[in-house]
Design a protein around this motif. Structure first.
Motif, PDB file in Angstrom:
ATOM      1  N   GLU A  86      37.618  40.284  11.185  1.00  0.00           N
ATOM      2  CA  GLU A  86      37.678  41.745  11.298  1.00  0.00           C
ATOM      3  C   GLU A  86      38.849  42.194  12.171  1.00  0.00           C
ATOM      4  OE1 GLU A  86      34.895  39.889  11.921  1.00  0.00           O
ATOM      5  OE2 GLU A  86      33.869  40.322  10.038  1.00  0.00           O
ATOM      6  N   GLU A  87      39.108  41.469  13.248  1.00  0.00           N
ATOM      7  CA  GLU A  87      40.240  41.822  14.117  1.00  0.00           C
ATOM      8  C   GLU A  87      41.574  41.576  13.413  1.00  0.00           C
ATOM      9  OE1 GLU A  87      38.303  41.033  18.526  1.00  0.00           O
ATOM     10  OE2 GLU A  87      38.992  39.312  17.332  1.00  0.00           O
ATOM     11  N   LEU A  88      41.643  40.501  12.624  1.00  0.00           N
ATOM     12  CA  LEU A  88      42.856  40.263  11.841  1.00  0.00           C
ATOM     13  C   LEU A  88      43.051  41.400  10.842  1.00  0.00           C
ATOM     14  CD1 LEU A  88      45.277  38.542  10.972  1.00  0.00           C
ATOM     15  CD2 LEU A  88      43.726  37.366   9.385  1.00  0.00           C
ATOM     16  N   VAL A  89      41.976  41.795  10.165  1.00  0.00           N
ATOM     17  CA  VAL A  89      42.039  42.895   9.209  1.00  0.00           C
ATOM     18  C   VAL A  89      42.549  44.163   9.905  1.00  0.00           C
ATOM     19  CG1 VAL A  89      40.608  44.447   7.818  1.00  0.00           C
ATOM     20  CG2 VAL A  89      40.303  41.973   7.660  1.00  0.00           C
ATOM     21  N   ALA A  90      42.027  44.459  11.072  1.00  0.00           N
ATOM     22  CA  ALA A  90      42.455  45.656  11.802  1.00  0.00           C
ATOM     23  C   ALA A  90      43.940  45.572  12.166  1.00  0.00           C
ATOM     24  CB  ALA A  90      41.615  45.842  13.066  1.00  0.00           C
ATOM     25  N   SER A  91      44.396  44.405  12.563  1.00  0.00           N
ATOM     26  CA  SER A  91      45.815  44.231  12.896  1.00  0.00           C
ATOM     27  C   SER A  91      46.690  44.432  11.668  1.00  0.00           C
ATOM     28  CB  SER A  91      46.064  42.836  13.474  1.00  0.00           C
ATOM     29  OG  SER A  91      45.415  42.677  14.697  1.00  0.00           O
ATOM     30  N   VAL A  92      46.277  43.848  10.548  1.00  0.00           N
ATOM     31  CA  VAL A  92      47.049  43.986   9.307  1.00  0.00           C
ATOM     32  C   VAL A  92      47.020  45.440   8.839  1.00  0.00           C
ATOM     33  CG1 VAL A  92      47.171  43.310   6.876  1.00  0.00           C
ATOM     34  CG2 VAL A  92      46.790  41.581   8.637  1.00  0.00           C
ATOM     35  N   ARG A  93      45.880  46.079   8.980  1.00  0.00           N
ATOM     36  CA  ARG A  93      45.779  47.490   8.595  1.00  0.00           C
ATOM     37  C   ARG A  93      46.774  48.333   9.402  1.00  0.00           C
ATOM     38  NH1 ARG A  93      40.236  50.725   8.785  1.00  0.00           N
ATOM     39  NH2 ARG A  93      40.221  50.521   6.545  1.00  0.00           N
ATOM     40  N   ALA A  94      46.877  48.077  10.683  1.00  0.00           N
ATOM     41  CA  ALA A  94      47.819  48.827  11.518  1.00  0.00           C
ATOM     42  C   ALA A  94      49.262  48.603  11.061  1.00  0.00           C
ATOM     43  CB  ALA A  94      47.652  48.435  12.983  1.00  0.00           C
ATOM     44  N   VAL A  95      49.585  47.353  10.720  1.00  0.00           N
ATOM     45  CA  VAL A  95      50.937  47.053  10.228  1.00  0.00           C
ATOM     46  C   VAL A  95      51.165  47.723   8.882  1.00  0.00           C
ATOM     47  CG1 VAL A  95      52.475  45.212   9.460  1.00  0.00           C
ATOM     48  CG2 VAL A  95      51.144  44.915  11.548  1.00  0.00           C
ATOM     49  N   LEU A  96      50.168  47.669   7.993  1.00  0.00           N
ATOM     50  CA  LEU A  96      50.296  48.307   6.684  1.00  0.00           C
ATOM     51  C   LEU A  96      50.555  49.800   6.810  1.00  0.00           C
ATOM     52  CD1 LEU A  96      47.485  46.539   4.676  1.00  0.00           C
ATOM     53  CD2 LEU A  96      49.913  46.565   4.093  1.00  0.00           C
ATOM     54  N   THR A  97      49.867  50.429   7.740  1.00  0.00           N
ATOM     55  CA  THR A  97      50.077  51.852   7.965  1.00  0.00           C
ATOM     56  C   THR A  97      51.527  52.107   8.342  1.00  0.00           C
ATOM     57  OG1 THR A  97      47.773  52.160   8.610  1.00  0.00           O
ATOM     58  CG2 THR A  97      49.351  53.828   9.359  1.00  0.00           C
ATOM     59  N   GLY A  98      52.060  51.264   9.220  1.00  0.00           N
ATOM     60  CA  GLY A  98      53.462  51.407   9.612  1.00  0.00           C
ATOM     61  C   GLY A  98      54.418  51.163   8.451  1.00  0.00           C
ATOM     62  N   ILE A  99      54.138  50.138   7.629  1.00  0.00           N
ATOM     63  CA  ILE A  99      54.997  49.849   6.479  1.00  0.00           C
ATOM     64  C   ILE A  99      54.930  50.986   5.462  1.00  0.00           C
ATOM     65  CG2 ILE A  99      55.241  48.349   4.457  1.00  0.00           C
ATOM     66  CD1 ILE A  99      54.628  45.984   6.282  1.00  0.00           C
ATOM     67  N   ASP A 100      53.734  51.522   5.246  1.00  0.00           N
ATOM     68  CA  ASP A 100      53.595  52.634   4.306  1.00  0.00           C
ATOM     69  C   ASP A 100      54.436  53.826   4.747  1.00  0.00           C
ATOM     70  OD1 ASP A 100      51.922  51.192   2.662  1.00  0.00           O
ATOM     71  OD2 ASP A 100      50.081  52.092   3.451  1.00  0.00           O
ATOM     72  N   ARG A 101      54.568  54.022   6.039  1.00  0.00           N
ATOM     73  CA  ARG A 101      55.385  55.131   6.555  1.00  0.00           C
ATOM     74  C   ARG A 101      56.885  54.889   6.335  1.00  0.00           C
ATOM     75  NH1 ARG A 101      51.998  55.448  11.965  1.00  0.00           N
ATOM     76  NH2 ARG A 101      50.221  56.621  11.170  1.00  0.00           N
ATOM     77  N   LEU A 102      57.250  53.614   6.161  1.00  0.00           N
ATOM     78  CA  LEU A 102      58.661  53.293   5.924  1.00  0.00           C
ATOM     79  C   LEU A 102      59.108  53.728   4.532  1.00  0.00           C
ATOM     80  CD1 LEU A 102      58.865  49.657   7.369  1.00  0.00           C
ATOM     81  CD2 LEU A 102      59.572  51.790   8.478  1.00  0.00           C
ATOM     82  N   GLY A 103      58.141  53.838   3.635  1.00  0.00           N
ATOM     83  CA  GLY A 103      58.463  54.253   2.271  1.00  0.00           C
ATOM     84  C   GLY A 103      58.564  53.133   1.407  1.00  0.00           C
TER      85      GLY A 103
END
Length: 103
Positions: A86-103
């Motif tokens: 679950e903690e790995l998922v949360a970390s990846v989710r945070a990174v995904l959010t940042g990547i999604d903002r990159l376009g």
């Protein structure tokens, strides 16, 4: 160096590992251990090919790698300082959010 080849695969692997997929192994989706194996294999291939992403993608991918360093794929080897699935998922989710903002 251009954001091509294995780096694109890393981005796709990250995007394909959205929280619903990681949490839904019963639905044929990717589990946290499967994500870890897949991402690490793609990263090794990118390094072998000497592919280097540019900022800010480079920092995002480094954050995933750092999370995976704190995660044990084998639950039998996991200790109290390792990230849980679950903690790995949360970390990846945070990174995904940042990547999604990159376009």
């Amino acid at each position: 160096m251009r954001d091509t080849g294995c780096v694109r695969r890393l981005r796709r692997t990250l995007r394909s590992a959205r929280i619903a997929r990681i949490e839904s192994p019963g639905h044929g989706e990717m589990s946290a251990p499967d994500f870890a194996r897949s991402w690490l294999a793609a990263r090794r291939e990118a390094l072998r090919r000497k592919e280097r992403p540019r900022e800010p993608l480079s920092s995002a991918l480094d954050r995933v790698f750092s999370a995976l360093e704190d995660y044990s794929i084998d639950p039998a080897l996991r200790d109290e300082t390792d990230l849980t699935d679950e903690e790995l998922v949360a970390s990846v989710r945070a990174v995904l959010t940042g990547i999604d903002r990159l376009g």
